[in-house]
Design a protein around this motif. Sequence first.
Motif, mmCIF file in Angstrom:
data_model
loop_
_atom_site.group_PDB
_atom_site.id
_atom_site.type_symbol
_atom_site.label_atom_id
_atom_site.label_comp_id
_atom_site.label_asym_id
_atom_site.label_seq_id
_atom_site.Cartn_x
_atom_site.Cartn_y
_atom_site.Cartn_z
ATOM 1 N N UNK A 1 -2.976 -0.504 -4.542
ATOM 2 C CA UNK A 1 -3.260 -0.557 -5.980
ATOM 3 C C UNK A 1 -2.611 0.358 -6.900
ATOM 4 N N UNK A 2 -2.622 0.238 -8.165
ATOM 5 C CA UNK A 2 -2.010 0.953 -8.910
ATOM 6 C C UNK A 2 -2.468 2.320 -9.061
ATOM 7 N N UNK A 3 -1.447 3.476 -9.273
ATOM 8 C CA UNK A 3 -2.110 4.761 -9.697
ATOM 9 C C UNK A 3 -1.506 5.111 -10.718
ATOM 10 N N UNK A 4 -1.586 6.546 -11.062
ATOM 11 C CA UNK A 4 -1.234 7.168 -12.376
ATOM 12 C C UNK A 4 0.309 7.121 -12.331
ATOM 13 N N UNK A 5 1.119 6.957 -11.419
ATOM 14 C CA UNK A 5 2.479 6.883 -11.305
ATOM 15 C C UNK A 5 3.249 5.432 -11.429
ATOM 16 N N UNK A 6 2.314 4.390 -11.344
ATOM 17 C CA UNK A 6 3.084 2.956 -11.832
ATOM 18 C C UNK A 6 1.956 2.006 -10.804
ATOM 19 N N UNK B 1 10.517 8.721 -11.712
ATOM 20 C CA UNK B 1 8.996 8.006 -12.227
ATOM 21 C C UNK B 1 9.241 6.839 -11.353
ATOM 22 N N UNK B 2 7.973 6.356 -11.083
ATOM 23 C CA UNK B 2 7.739 5.227 -10.417
ATOM 24 C C UNK B 2 7.088 5.536 -9.048
ATOM 25 N N UNK B 3 7.230 4.610 -8.098
ATOM 26 C CA UNK B 3 6.854 4.839 -6.606
ATOM 27 C C UNK B 3 7.709 4.225 -5.977
ATOM 28 N N UNK C 1 1.728 -0.723 -7.732
ATOM 29 C CA UNK C 1 1.808 -0.678 -6.262
ATOM 30 C C UNK C 1 3.115 -1.445 -6.018
ATOM 31 N N UNK C 2 4.191 -0.761 -5.540
ATOM 32 C CA UNK C 2 5.391 -1.524 -5.113
ATOM 33 C C UNK C 2 5.201 -2.607 -3.925
ATOM 34 N N UNK C 3 4.180 -2.361 -3.202
ATOM 35 C CA UNK C 3 3.931 -3.254 -2.227
ATOM 36 C C UNK C 3 3.240 -4.447 -2.604
ATOM 37 N N UNK C 4 2.725 -4.440 -3.703
ATOM 38 C CA UNK C 4 1.792 -5.605 -4.465
ATOM 39 C C UNK C 4 2.765 -6.873 -4.578
ATOM 40 N N UNK C 5 4.209 -6.596 -5.040
ATOM 41 C CA UNK C 5 4.905 -7.527 -5.300
ATOM 42 C C UNK C 5 5.505 -8.425 -4.158
ATOM 43 N N UNK C 6 5.328 -7.875 -2.815
ATOM 44 C CA UNK C 6 5.603 -8.648 -1.638
ATOM 45 C C UNK C 6 4.321 -9.571 -0.897
ATOM 46 N N UNK C 7 3.106 -9.088 -1.627
ATOM 47 C CA UNK C 7 1.873 -9.708 -1.046
ATOM 48 C C UNK C 7 1.835 -11.340 -1.660
ATOM 49 N N UNK C 8 1.470 -12.169 -0.572
ATOM 50 C CA UNK C 8 1.305 -13.496 -0.549
ATOM 51 C C UNK C 8 -0.101 -14.001 -1.022
ATOM 52 N N UNK D 1 9.728 9.982 -5.664
ATOM 53 C CA UNK D 1 8.763 8.555 -5.732
ATOM 54 C C UNK D 1 8.182 8.591 -4.788
ATOM 55 N N UNK D 2 8.599 8.749 -3.384
ATOM 56 C CA UNK D 2 7.616 8.712 -2.473
ATOM 57 C C UNK D 2 6.320 9.273 -2.273
ATOM 58 N N UNK D 3 6.328 10.586 -2.989
ATOM 59 C CA UNK D 3 5.147 11.288 -3.086
ATOM 60 C C UNK D 3 4.320 10.569 -4.243
ATOM 61 N N UNK D 4 4.826 10.273 -5.254
ATOM 62 C CA UNK D 4 4.323 9.613 -6.300
ATOM 63 C C UNK D 4 3.467 8.137 -5.782
ATOM 64 N N UNK D 5 4.061 7.375 -4.522
ATOM 65 C CA UNK D 5 3.345 6.432 -4.052
ATOM 66 C C UNK D 5 1.921 6.873 -3.193
ATOM 67 N N UNK D 6 1.745 8.061 -2.697
ATOM 68 C CA UNK D 6 0.911 8.429 -2.110
ATOM 69 C C UNK D 6 -0.236 9.379 -2.866
ATOM 70 N N UNK D 7 0.204 9.223 -4.372
ATOM 71 C CA UNK D 7 -0.736 9.901 -5.283
ATOM 72 C C UNK D 7 -0.490 11.262 -5.631
#
Length: 120
Positions: free
Chosen positions: A106-111, A15-17, A113-120, A70-76
Amino acid sequence: MDYFLEVLKKYAVFSGRARRKEYWMFVLFNFLFSIVAGIADYVLTGTGSGVISGLYALAVIIPGLAVGIRRLHDIGKSGWFTLIIFVPLVGAIWLLVLACTEENAGDNEYGPDPKAQFAY
């Protein structure tokens, strides 16, 4: 190397992205370690029997599937989309295209956005 270890820590987390970088760094280090295991097989046995390579492959098959899903989840896409690999030729190419695709912002049904935690 941190991404490879992170995938191993999430051994069977489906689960997750997963970001592209996490996925492709795992693929890179997995490839390198497979080569080292193959060389170790040849050096230690003299015949290249594949015992060490086989054990390594068994050890990383579940984390590899998990990070791919999880990679497939990241693209929806659903994780079941992994089964497209069984379509001869076209399936492998399409899965490669999906693995290279930019993630959904942004967020999707799988969780989240993992990239958002690195955005400044």
